[in-house]
Design a protein around this motif. Structure first.
Motif, PDB file in Angstrom:
ATOM      1  N   MET A  61      -2.856   6.909  -1.214  1.00 41.71           N
ATOM      2  CA  MET A  61      -3.371   5.584  -0.877  1.00 41.71           C
ATOM      3  C   MET A  61      -4.738   5.343  -1.524  1.00 41.71           C
ATOM      4  O   MET A  61      -5.027   4.243  -1.997  1.00 41.71           O
ATOM      5  CB  MET A  61      -3.432   5.398   0.637  1.00 41.71           C
ATOM      6  N   ALA A  62      -5.571   6.385  -1.574  1.00 42.70           N
ATOM      7  CA  ALA A  62      -6.873   6.258  -2.230  1.00 42.70           C
ATOM      8  C   ALA A  62      -6.683   6.022  -3.730  1.00 42.70           C
ATOM      9  O   ALA A  62      -7.342   5.156  -4.330  1.00 42.70           O
ATOM     10  CB  ALA A  62      -7.708   7.506  -1.992  1.00 42.70           C
ATOM     11  N   LYS A  63      -5.754   6.755  -4.338  1.00 41.08           N
ATOM     12  CA  LYS A  63      -5.470   6.609  -5.773  1.00 41.08           C
ATOM     13  C   LYS A  63      -4.925   5.203  -6.061  1.00 41.08           C
ATOM     14  O   LYS A  63      -5.326   4.561  -7.031  1.00 41.08           O
ATOM     15  CB  LYS A  63      -4.449   7.669  -6.200  1.00 41.08           C
ATOM     16  N   THR A  64      -4.020   4.728  -5.205  1.00 45.00           N
ATOM     17  CA  THR A  64      -3.459   3.389  -5.375  1.00 45.00           C
ATOM     18  C   THR A  64      -4.552   2.337  -5.290  1.00 45.00           C
ATOM     19  O   THR A  64      -4.568   1.384  -6.080  1.00 45.00           O
ATOM     20  CB  THR A  64      -2.373   3.116  -4.304  1.00 45.00           C
ATOM     21  N   GLY A  65      -5.468   2.506  -4.347  1.00 47.05           N
ATOM     22  CA  GLY A  65      -6.579   1.562  -4.206  1.00 47.05           C
ATOM     23  C   GLY A  65      -7.443   1.510  -5.452  1.00 47.05           C
ATOM     24  O   GLY A  65      -7.836   0.426  -5.905  1.00 47.05           O
ATOM     25  N   LYS A 113      -5.456  -0.185  -8.318  1.00 48.22           N
ATOM     26  CA  LYS A 113      -5.366  -1.625  -8.089  1.00 48.22           C
ATOM     27  C   LYS A 113      -6.689  -2.304  -8.425  1.00 48.22           C
ATOM     28  O   LYS A 113      -6.712  -3.370  -9.041  1.00 48.22           O
ATOM     29  CB  LYS A 113      -4.984  -1.886  -6.626  1.00 48.22           C
ATOM     30  N   LYS A 114      -7.794  -1.667  -8.034  1.00 52.76           N
ATOM     31  CA  LYS A 114      -9.122  -2.226  -8.319  1.00 52.76           C
ATOM     32  C   LYS A 114      -9.349  -2.311  -9.831  1.00 52.76           C
ATOM     33  O   LYS A 114      -9.822  -3.324 -10.343  1.00 52.76           O
ATOM     34  CB  LYS A 114     -10.199  -1.358  -7.666  1.00 52.76           C
ATOM     35  N   LYS A 115      -8.998  -1.228 -10.563  1.00 50.50           N
ATOM     36  CA  LYS A 115      -9.173  -1.214 -12.018  1.00 50.50           C
ATOM     37  C   LYS A 115      -8.322  -2.292 -12.690  1.00 50.50           C
ATOM     38  O   LYS A 115      -8.777  -2.977 -13.600  1.00 50.50           O
ATOM     39  CB  LYS A 115      -8.803   0.161 -12.585  1.00 50.50           C
ATOM     40  N   ALA A 116      -7.069  -2.440 -12.206  1.00 51.86           N
ATOM     41  CA  ALA A 116      -6.176  -3.446 -12.787  1.00 51.86           C
ATOM     42  C   ALA A 116      -6.715  -4.848 -12.530  1.00 51.86           C
ATOM     43  O   ALA A 116      -6.695  -5.703 -13.426  1.00 51.86           O
ATOM     44  CB  ALA A 116      -4.773  -3.298 -12.201  1.00 51.86           C
ATOM     45  N   TYR A 154      -0.871  -5.634 -11.105  1.00 52.74           N
ATOM     46  CA  TYR A 154      -0.660  -4.280 -10.585  1.00 52.74           C
ATOM     47  C   TYR A 154       0.595  -4.267  -9.730  1.00 52.74           C
ATOM     48  O   TYR A 154       0.779  -5.122  -8.861  1.00 52.74           O
ATOM     49  CB  TYR A 154      -1.869  -3.839  -9.754  1.00 52.74           C
ATOM     50  N   THR A 155       1.455  -3.295  -9.982  1.00 58.62           N
ATOM     51  CA  THR A 155       2.673  -3.140  -9.182  1.00 58.62           C
ATOM     52  C   THR A 155       2.439  -2.058  -8.149  1.00 58.62           C
ATOM     53  O   THR A 155       2.261  -0.885  -8.484  1.00 58.62           O
ATOM     54  CB  THR A 155       3.876  -2.756 -10.074  1.00 58.62           C
ATOM     55  N   ASP A 156       2.441  -2.469  -6.897  1.00 63.20           N
ATOM     56  CA  ASP A 156       2.202  -1.547  -5.787  1.00 63.20           C
ATOM     57  C   ASP A 156       3.401  -0.615  -5.617  1.00 63.20           C
ATOM     58  O   ASP A 156       4.543  -1.082  -5.541  1.00 63.20           O
ATOM     59  CB  ASP A 156       1.989  -2.366  -4.506  1.00 63.20           C
TER      60      ASP A 156
END
Length: 199
Positions: free
Chosen positions: A128-132, A135-138, A145-147
């Motif tokens: 979840m931290a990596k996804t966050g 997503k922020k970078k994208a 960004y595709t969740d």
């Protein structure tokens, strides 16, 4: 109990954070079959039902109050996934179940089961931290960004808490419950050892 009240209670139990799919699923309600068809087959197989019920019972075990199995949380999780979650979240859940089935979770000792779930919880937090971050970078780069969906353990923990504390057993036996409340008192001190109030 109103949906928003139940959601706020579960968010409080989760430390103030609840995933967006769970929030949307609970506030928006059920979706059409097209919106929720994923890689997981419904209804669950008998082994999957046992596996989900056992995981929920480990999260909320039976003590002097009913456990997750008593509140039929496994059935609640299956219904919510089928009717309210997007395919990507269903796929994430299916992958988690498959991983635990591959590790013979139901045949493992209680200590081994807890170890497996603790490792999955740690991985879910990292994911979840990596996804966050991704997503922020994208977003900063102006890209779409595709969740990837909510990690398995996060989903099962949220749905276990949600199912338990909105069930009759959870609301009336694990919490302090008044079926016909009297006047409203906005601030009541809890007595030592008293349960939290059901909403």
């Amino acid at each position: 109990m109103k949906r928003r009240d139940a959601l706020s209670r579960v968010a409080l139990l989760m430390g103030g954070a609840i995933s967006a799919p769970t929030m949307l699923a609970f506030l928006e309600g059920c979706k059409s079959a097209n919106e929720t068809s994923g890689g997981i087959a419904f209804p669950f197989s008998a082994e999957q039902k046992n596996l989900v019920a056992e995981i929920a019972e480990i999260i909320i075990p039976k003590t002097d109050t009913p456990g997750a199995k008593d509140a039929k949380v496994g059935e609640f999780i299956e219904m919510m996934l089928k009717d309210c979650y997007a395919a990507k979240d269903q796929d994430s859940f299916a992958a988690g179940l498959k991983e635990l089935e591959g590790k013979n979770f139901l045949k493992a000792s209680p200590a081994e089961q807890v170890t497996l779930l603790t490792a999955m919880e740690k991985t879910a937090k990292e994911d979840m931290a990596k996804t966050g971050e991704e997503k922020k970078k994208a977003t900063e780069a102006g890209k779409e960004y595709t969740d990837p969906g909510v990690p398995f353990f996060r989903l099962v923990k949220e749905l276990t808490l949600l199912g338990y504390f909105t069930s009759e057993e959870g609301a009336t036996k694990a919490l302090e419950y008044v079926p016909v409340p009297g006047r409203y008192d906005g601030c009541i001190d809890l007595k030592p050892g008293q349960k939290a109030w059901a909403m």
